[in-house]
Scaffold this active site. Structure first.
Site, PDB file in Angstrom:
ATOM      1  N   PRO A  33       0.952  -1.236  -0.105  1.00  0.00           N
ATOM      2  CA  PRO A  33      -0.059   0.000  -0.067  1.00  0.00           C
ATOM      3  C   PRO A  33       0.931   1.242  -0.025  1.00  0.00           C
ATOM      4  O   PRO A  33       1.725   1.408   0.783  1.00  0.00           O
ATOM      5  CB  PRO A  33      -0.786  -0.084   1.368  1.00  0.00           C
ATOM      6  CG  PRO A  33       0.110  -0.928   2.165  1.00  0.00           C
ATOM      7  CD  PRO A  33       0.774  -1.795   1.314  1.00  0.00           C
ATOM      8  N   MET A  34       0.553   2.145  -0.862  1.00  0.00           N
ATOM      9  CA  MET A  34       1.192   3.261  -1.131  1.00  0.00           C
ATOM     10  C   MET A  34       0.375   4.638  -1.274  1.00  0.00           C
ATOM     11  O   MET A  34      -0.397   4.639  -2.223  1.00  0.00           O
ATOM     12  CB  MET A  34       2.336   3.436  -2.145  1.00  0.00           C
ATOM     13  CG  MET A  34       3.444   2.385  -1.946  1.00  0.00           C
ATOM     14  SD  MET A  34       4.631   2.282  -3.407  1.00  0.00           S
ATOM     15  CE  MET A  34       3.458   1.434  -4.644  1.00  0.00           C
ATOM     16  N   THR A  35       0.352   5.590  -0.175  1.00  0.00           N
ATOM     17  CA  THR A  35      -0.565   6.945  -0.421  1.00  0.00           C
ATOM     18  C   THR A  35       0.111   7.635  -1.686  1.00  0.00           C
ATOM     19  O   THR A  35       1.308   7.769  -1.761  1.00  0.00           O
ATOM     20  CB  THR A  35      -0.331   7.564   0.795  1.00  0.00           C
ATOM     21  OG1 THR A  35      -0.972   6.825   1.914  1.00  0.00           O
ATOM     22  CG2 THR A  35      -1.222   8.994   0.552  1.00  0.00           C
ATOM     23  N   TYR A  74      -0.418   4.838  13.247  1.00  0.00           N
ATOM     24  CA  TYR A  74      -1.953   5.524  12.971  1.00  0.00           C
ATOM     25  C   TYR A  74      -2.955   4.929  14.105  1.00  0.00           C
ATOM     26  O   TYR A  74      -2.266   4.507  15.196  1.00  0.00           O
ATOM     27  CB  TYR A  74      -2.592   5.299  11.697  1.00  0.00           C
ATOM     28  CG  TYR A  74      -1.748   5.742  10.641  1.00  0.00           C
ATOM     29  CD1 TYR A  74      -1.645   7.118  10.716  1.00  0.00           C
ATOM     30  CD2 TYR A  74      -0.986   5.098   9.800  1.00  0.00           C
ATOM     31  CE1 TYR A  74      -0.925   8.020   9.533  1.00  0.00           C
ATOM     32  CE2 TYR A  74      -0.399   5.700   8.607  1.00  0.00           C
ATOM     33  CZ  TYR A  74      -0.218   7.231   8.626  1.00  0.00           C
ATOM     34  OH  TYR A  74       0.586   7.850   7.612  1.00  0.00           O
TER      35      TYR A  74
END
Length: 372
Positions: free
Chosen positions: A23-25, A184
């Protein structure tokens, strides 16, 4: 054949290889809705055995960065359906990473300008959200002072995750990954230095794990444990996560608890490659002993290192992050020993004046041209 390129049965979902796109923003969705460029970006990378999407906020409250496509309204759900259809049409599989940033947000992103929420009302020092510097001007902004969630509110957050997971299924995802890593919300409860609560969600190791485990159980009840994964960053120090006593015991106890739940996988993130401390030497093998299910890890892998750990049995799947940015055909490049392109860091995040630049304009490798 190299184990990296062999098929893998992920809790009933057959993957074409053991390469995972981490996952990569990318902060590319201007209206927080997947658009045509989002569809193209993921479709281009569908040769990965499994794609784990960028972090997908489960609610407006869960947002800490502008331009992230969420899963909390119908338009977003329809947008993600276009993405999953495109990935599936190319033979790929894709999980949605469900995300609540907790205190790593800013009042300009929150409903009615309210304070972000966390385990406690302690600001993440020297840690930036990506929010509105001023009206119409996005940029890095010091995260706002959060408020502590009340005991009764914690279950509301769990319900938001369940709702987003149902939307993920409606959108055609093959499963979901709960984002429990990188400082988070869930790590804000797990971390014994930060979490000073005195209710059922603070104090003992079991209490600090309760929110994460209860949410995983609720997700499994809603969509099936075989469609639920979780990402963790043991000993993570991002966003002002500090060391604490019983840290090793916290993570190993959690590994044992996860082992009992029949999840699709656990995904470990080593933060060394993003400028933080590495997972301590020898810890990964202890985690592996406690957790016997499918294990993924991300953090600086190349083909040779990935093959070595797969052959040793330390991991089942290998996640690659940044190499996928500039190499939509990363699997084929590794398989054929073709050159791995370097991405332009200036275009990793945000639009930068063009919806395609640094996002969907990276070419696949042309062997014929290279031989020339």
């Amino acid at each position: 054949m190299s184990p990296l390129f062999q098929p893998f049965n992920l809790a009933g979902t057959v993957l074409s290889n053991r390469v995972v796109m981490a996952p990569m923003t990318r902060a590319r969705a201007l209206d927080d809705i997947p658009d045509e460029q989002t569809v193209l970006y993921y479709a281009q990378r569908a040769s990965a055995g499994l794609i784990i999407s960028e972090g997908v906020p489960i609610s407006r409250e869960g947002c800490g960065y502008l331009f992230n496509p969420g899963l909390y309204n119908d338009e977003q759900t329809r947008g993600w359906r276009r993405v999953t259809d495109a990935v599936h049409a190319r033979g790929g599989r894709i999980f949605a990473q469900l995300w609540h940033v907790g205190r790593m947000s800013h009042v300009s992103l929150q409903p009615d300008g309210g304070a972000p929420v966390s385990s406690v009302a302690t600001v993440a020092a020297r840690s930036n959200a990506y929010a509105w510097v001023e009206k119409g001007t996005p940029g890095p902004v010091q995260a706002s002072i959060p408020r502590a969630l009340s005991t009764s509110e914690v279950s509301r957050i769990t319900a938001d995750f369940v709702s987003a997971a149902r939307r993920a299924m409606d959108a055609g995802f093959d499963g979901i990954e709960l984002h429990g890593a990188n400082g988070y919300l869930f790590e804000q409860f797990l971390n014994g230095a930060l979490n000073t609560r005195t209710d059922a969600y603070g104090g003992s190791i079991a209490n600090r794990q309760r929110f994460l485990l209860d949410t995983l159980d609720a997700l499994a009840a809603e969509i099936g444990s075989d469609r639920v994964g979780v990402r963790l960053s043991p000993f993570g120090r991002l966003f002002d996560m500090q060391p604490y006593t019983e840290e090793t015991d916290t993570w190993l106890s959690l590994a044992s608890a996860l082992n009992e739940r029949g999840l699709a996988y656990v995904h470990l993130s080593d933060q060394l490659t993003i400028g933080a401390e590495a997972i301590p030497q020898g810890f990964a093998s202890r985690f592996r002993q406690a957790y016997q299910g499918t294990l993924i890890a991300a953090g600086g892998f190349n083909r040779s290192l990935a093959e070595a750990v797969l052959e040793q049995g330390d991991l089942d799947l290998i996640a690659f992050g940044r190499p996928f940015i500039a190499n939509p055909d990363l699997v084929q490049r590794m398989q054929n020993d073709w050159p791995i392109a370097e991405g332009d860091r200036a275009t990793f995040y945000g639009i930068n004046g063009s919806p395609t630049k640094g996002y969907t304009d990276y070419p696949v490798y042309n062997e014929a041209v290279a031989i020339g």
